[in-house]
Design a protein around this motif. Structure first.
Motif, PDB file in Angstrom:
ATOM      1  N   GLN A 110       0.835  -1.200   0.000  1.00  0.00           N
ATOM      2  CA  GLN A 110       0.000   0.000   0.000  1.00  0.00           C
ATOM      3  C   GLN A 110       0.875   1.258   0.000  1.00  0.00           C
ATOM      4  OE1 GLN A 110      -2.668   0.312   3.333  1.00  0.00           O
ATOM      5  NE2 GLN A 110      -3.735   2.075   2.478  1.00  0.00           N
ATOM      6  N   TYR A 111       1.915   1.237   0.831  1.00  0.00           N
ATOM      7  CA  TYR A 111       2.846   2.364   0.871  1.00  0.00           C
ATOM      8  C   TYR A 111       3.501   2.563  -0.502  1.00  0.00           C
ATOM      9  CZ  TYR A 111       7.111   5.002   1.724  1.00  0.00           C
ATOM     10  OH  TYR A 111       8.124   5.908   1.632  1.00  0.00           O
ATOM     11  N   LEU A 112       3.923   1.444  -1.121  1.00  0.00           N
ATOM     12  CA  LEU A 112       4.570   1.521  -2.434  1.00  0.00           C
ATOM     13  C   LEU A 112       3.614   2.087  -3.473  1.00  0.00           C
ATOM     14  CD1 LEU A 112       7.086   0.907  -4.157  1.00  0.00           C
ATOM     15  CD2 LEU A 112       6.155  -1.397  -4.523  1.00  0.00           C
ATOM     16  N   SER A 117       2.147   6.497  -6.945  1.00  0.00           N
ATOM     17  CA  SER A 117       1.111   7.464  -7.344  1.00  0.00           C
ATOM     18  C   SER A 117       1.627   8.896  -7.217  1.00  0.00           C
ATOM     19  CB  SER A 117      -0.142   7.279  -6.484  1.00  0.00           C
ATOM     20  OG  SER A 117      -0.724   6.022  -6.735  1.00  0.00           O
ATOM     21  N   ARG A 118       2.399   9.174  -6.147  1.00  0.00           N
ATOM     22  CA  ARG A 118       2.991  10.514  -6.000  1.00  0.00           C
ATOM     23  C   ARG A 118       3.997  10.786  -7.116  1.00  0.00           C
ATOM     24  NH1 ARG A 118       3.462   9.058  -0.661  1.00  0.00           N
ATOM     25  NH2 ARG A 118       5.735   8.948  -0.793  1.00  0.00           N
ATOM     26  N   ARG A 119       4.779   9.777  -7.465  1.00  0.00           N
ATOM     27  CA  ARG A 119       5.734   9.929  -8.564  1.00  0.00           C
ATOM     28  C   ARG A 119       5.008  10.267  -9.870  1.00  0.00           C
ATOM     29  NH1 ARG A 119       9.685  10.611  -5.575  1.00  0.00           N
ATOM     30  NH2 ARG A 119      11.555   9.309  -5.569  1.00  0.00           N
ATOM     31  N   ILE A 171       6.205  -7.194  -9.534  1.00  0.00           N
ATOM     32  CA  ILE A 171       5.142  -6.492  -8.813  1.00  0.00           C
ATOM     33  C   ILE A 171       5.323  -4.977  -8.912  1.00  0.00           C
ATOM     34  CG2 ILE A 171       4.134  -6.067  -6.518  1.00  0.00           C
ATOM     35  CD1 ILE A 171       3.328  -8.747  -7.751  1.00  0.00           C
ATOM     36  N   TYR A 172       6.563  -4.517  -8.733  1.00  0.00           N
ATOM     37  CA  TYR A 172       6.839  -3.081  -8.821  1.00  0.00           C
ATOM     38  C   TYR A 172       6.428  -2.533 -10.190  1.00  0.00           C
ATOM     39  CZ  TYR A 172       9.525   1.066  -9.930  1.00  0.00           C
ATOM     40  OH  TYR A 172       9.880   2.303 -10.379  1.00  0.00           O
ATOM     41  N   HIS A 173       6.875  -3.191 -11.258  1.00  0.00           N
ATOM     42  CA  HIS A 173       6.574  -2.700 -12.604  1.00  0.00           C
ATOM     43  C   HIS A 173       5.087  -2.819 -12.929  1.00  0.00           C
ATOM     44  CE1 HIS A 173      10.975  -2.934 -13.042  1.00  0.00           C
ATOM     45  NE2 HIS A 173      10.792  -1.935 -13.876  1.00  0.00           N
TER      46      HIS A 173
END
Length: 198
Positions: A110-112, A117-119, A171-173
């Motif tokens: 969730q933090y990621l 989203s901020r990026r 997952i990151y991508h």
């Protein structure tokens, strides 16, 4: 924020929640002075009803609660403070005053998501995530495909460490791609929940 300190003789309850895990860490009380000091220092400060003075959480132990966000309830007489804990929140040494564990890594997703989203909105220079957004959806989708293939290779012919490493890249991508399409990892959770049968 127009807070009502009158209902409890000048005090309001302040629920402290871990900003990353959403676990409730503790409950304390604030008067107006404690609230103002919390805003100014960005460290949670309470009013001690027993000692009848202000005390900043961590002033003796070093286990500060660093403020991320402050929310008031609908009646403006209770606060929810999202904070990053520096060490255990409880004076007993427990992670929370309710003796709950606060290290569940699943919350990091969730933090990621919030970070990515901020990026997407801010697009700071020099950020790898920003560079992915700049290259467009086709490149982002290609990266997801590449990471999926690497994950499969490590799962079938690699090491456990490399499998976890590549699956994390995947997952990151995928979160980056979801974000670019206006979705979040929470949307995947909703879809999976909808499919789930007990």
């Amino acid at each position: 924020m127009n807070l009502d300190f009158n209902k409890l003789n000048g005090l309001i309850p302040a629920i402290i929640q871990d900003a990353q895990t959403n676990v409730v860490l503790m409950l304390g009380f604030m008067n107006e002075e404690a609230y103002q000091k919390t805003i100014e220092t960005k460290n949670v400060t309470f009013y001690s009803r027993t000692k009848q003075r202000l005390w900043t959480k961590g002033e003796t132990s070093g286990n500060f609660l660093q403020v991320v966000k402050i929310l008031a309830d609908c009646d403006n007489d209770t606060l929810l403070i999202k904070a990053n804990p520096v060490g255990p929140a409880c004076h007993t040494g427990a992670e929370t005053c309710f003796d709950e564990k606060n290290k569940d890594s699943i919350w990091f997703l969730q933090y990621l998501q919030e970070f990515i989203s901020r990026r997407f909105i801010e697009k700071p220079e020099g950020s790898y995530t920003t560079s992915l957004f700049a290259k467009g959806v086709n490149r982002m989708a290609q990266k997801v495909g590449e990471e999926a293939v690497e994950t499969v290779i490590e799962a079938t012919n690699g090491t456990d460490d490399n499998f976890i490493y590549e699956a994390s890249d995947l997952i990151y991508h995928l979160i980056v791609l979801l974000t670019s399409k206006g979705y979040t990892i929470e949307d995947l959770a909703k879809e999976l929940k909808k499919r789930h049968k007990e």
